[in-house]
Enzyme design. Sequence first.
Site, short mmCIF file in Angstrom:
data_model
loop_
_atom_site.label_atom_id
_atom_site.label_comp_id
_atom_site.label_asym_id
_atom_site.label_seq_id
_atom_site.Cartn_x
_atom_site.Cartn_y
_atom_site.Cartn_z
N TYR A 59 -36.80 45.67 21.71
CA TYR A 59 -35.57 44.87 21.61
C TYR A 59 -34.87 45.19 20.28
CZ TYR A 59 -32.50 41.50 23.70
OH TYR A 59 -31.41 40.93 24.32
N VAL A 92 -32.60 43.67 6.87
CA VAL A 92 -31.21 43.86 7.30
C VAL A 92 -30.71 42.50 7.80
CG1 VAL A 92 -29.66 45.12 8.83
CG2 VAL A 92 -31.70 46.24 7.94
N GLN A 122 -46.90 40.27 6.80
CA GLN A 122 -47.45 41.34 7.64
C GLN A 122 -47.53 42.65 6.83
OE1 GLN A 122 -46.45 42.19 11.96
NE2 GLN A 122 -45.03 43.62 11.01
N MET A 136 -31.97 39.80 10.55
CA MET A 136 -32.04 40.33 11.92
C MET A 136 -33.44 40.13 12.47
SD MET A 136 -29.30 42.53 12.82
CE MET A 136 -27.78 42.91 11.95
N GLY A 158 -32.21 46.16 12.17
CA GLY A 158 -33.41 46.20 11.32
C GLY A 158 -34.35 47.32 11.78
N HIS A 159 -34.56 47.44 13.10
CA HIS A 159 -35.40 48.53 13.61
C HIS A 159 -34.76 49.89 13.30
CE1 HIS A 159 -36.62 45.24 16.51
NE2 HIS A 159 -37.78 45.67 16.09
N SER A 207 -35.57 40.07 16.59
CA SER A 207 -35.45 40.09 18.06
C SER A 207 -35.35 38.66 18.59
CB SER A 207 -36.66 40.79 18.68
OG SER A 207 -36.76 42.09 18.17
N ARG A 208 -35.99 37.72 17.89
CA ARG A 208 -35.97 36.33 18.35
C ARG A 208 -34.60 35.68 18.21
NH1 ARG A 208 -41.62 36.44 16.60
NH2 ARG A 208 -42.85 35.99 18.45
N MET A 234 -42.13 46.13 18.62
CA MET A 234 -42.31 45.47 19.91
C MET A 234 -41.00 45.54 20.70
SD MET A 234 -45.04 42.45 19.33
CE MET A 234 -43.94 41.19 18.74
O1 PAF Z 1 -43.65 43.61 13.52
C1 PAF Z 1 -43.87 43.83 14.72
O2 PAF Z 1 -42.97 44.10 15.53
C2 PAF Z 1 -45.31 43.77 15.23
O3 PAF Z 1 -46.04 42.78 14.59
C3 PAF Z 1 -46.04 45.13 15.13
C4 PAF Z 1 -46.23 45.57 13.69
C5 PAF Z 1 -45.29 46.18 15.91
C6 PAF Z 1 -47.45 45.02 15.74
O4 PAF Z 1 -47.38 44.67 17.09
#
Ligand code: PAF
Length: 283
Positions: free
Chosen positions: A32, A176, A153, A184, A36-37, A186-187, A30
């Site tokens: 930002y 991370v 998730q 880490m 971690g990303h 985004s929030r 999502m």
């Molecule tokens: O983990 C996230 O950022 C979201 O839940 C995802 C998996 C991209 C689905 O919108």
Amino acid sequence: MIVEPSIAKTRSLIDRWRTSGETIGLVPTMGYFHAGHLALMNQCRQTADRTVVSLFVNPTQFGADEDLDLYPRDFEGDCDKARAAGVDMVFCPEAGAMYGAAHRTIVTVSELTEGLCGVDRPDHFTGVTTVVTKLFNITGPDYAFFGEKDFQQLTVIMRLVNDLNFNIKVVGVGIVRERDGLAMSSRNAYLSASEREEAVVLYRALKTIRDEAVCKRYRDSSALLTSGRALIERSPACTVDYLSIADERTLQPQHTVTDRCRVFGAIKVSGRIRLIDNLALYG
Ligand code: PAF
């Protein structure tokens, strides 16, 4: 790096890669982006020939009273970071293209979504599994990468992939952390300096529970959780949403710690910023 909002063009570009024999990795996000990303993108690059990152703030996974409008966004900055990480394509659809006015289909995984975050966020995982199913169908990846911070998730997506026979290998990537241990997220961008200092209490509580379970071999979940909760409650800005020791495959709470258990926690900082984290109680 290709930046592509169109579903049809994304499909045909990826089809071309696949036809020429390349494997496709998908990192659903999502936006930002933080370290971690970037870890997900790096893992993807090491595993697949092509790395596709989806960047879509999915409205259907936010409750009515949640932070959809405030969710942090930095499209240009995200594209710069993805480019620097060697990503091949950022797929960034508009909400209207993902959910047309006639959209009526949802994908739900039962049981695994009912505890932990599902208690306070009853429709959240249906939003996640619906959008992830759509992203899988649009991009047709061989691999998909998800962070272990959102362990519930990750477990739910693994179930979805098995149950709906997606031919996709789901890869979980380790959490991370900041130097002091805060996971880490985004929030974290919402936290003031003092809230940021207090927010690390979630990690400290989980770490205390982990140390007691792993080093001292304490097995009584309820006693472990009581000491973790007391630690968080000493922090004036933080309240516990949940603290649970659960089997990491079924996500069912366990009275006695086994070597398949994790401790999961969620707190609210200043009543508005919800942070989650988890640690394995073995190894
Ligand atoms: O983990 C996230 O950022 C979201 O839940 C995802 C998996 C991209 C689905 O919108």
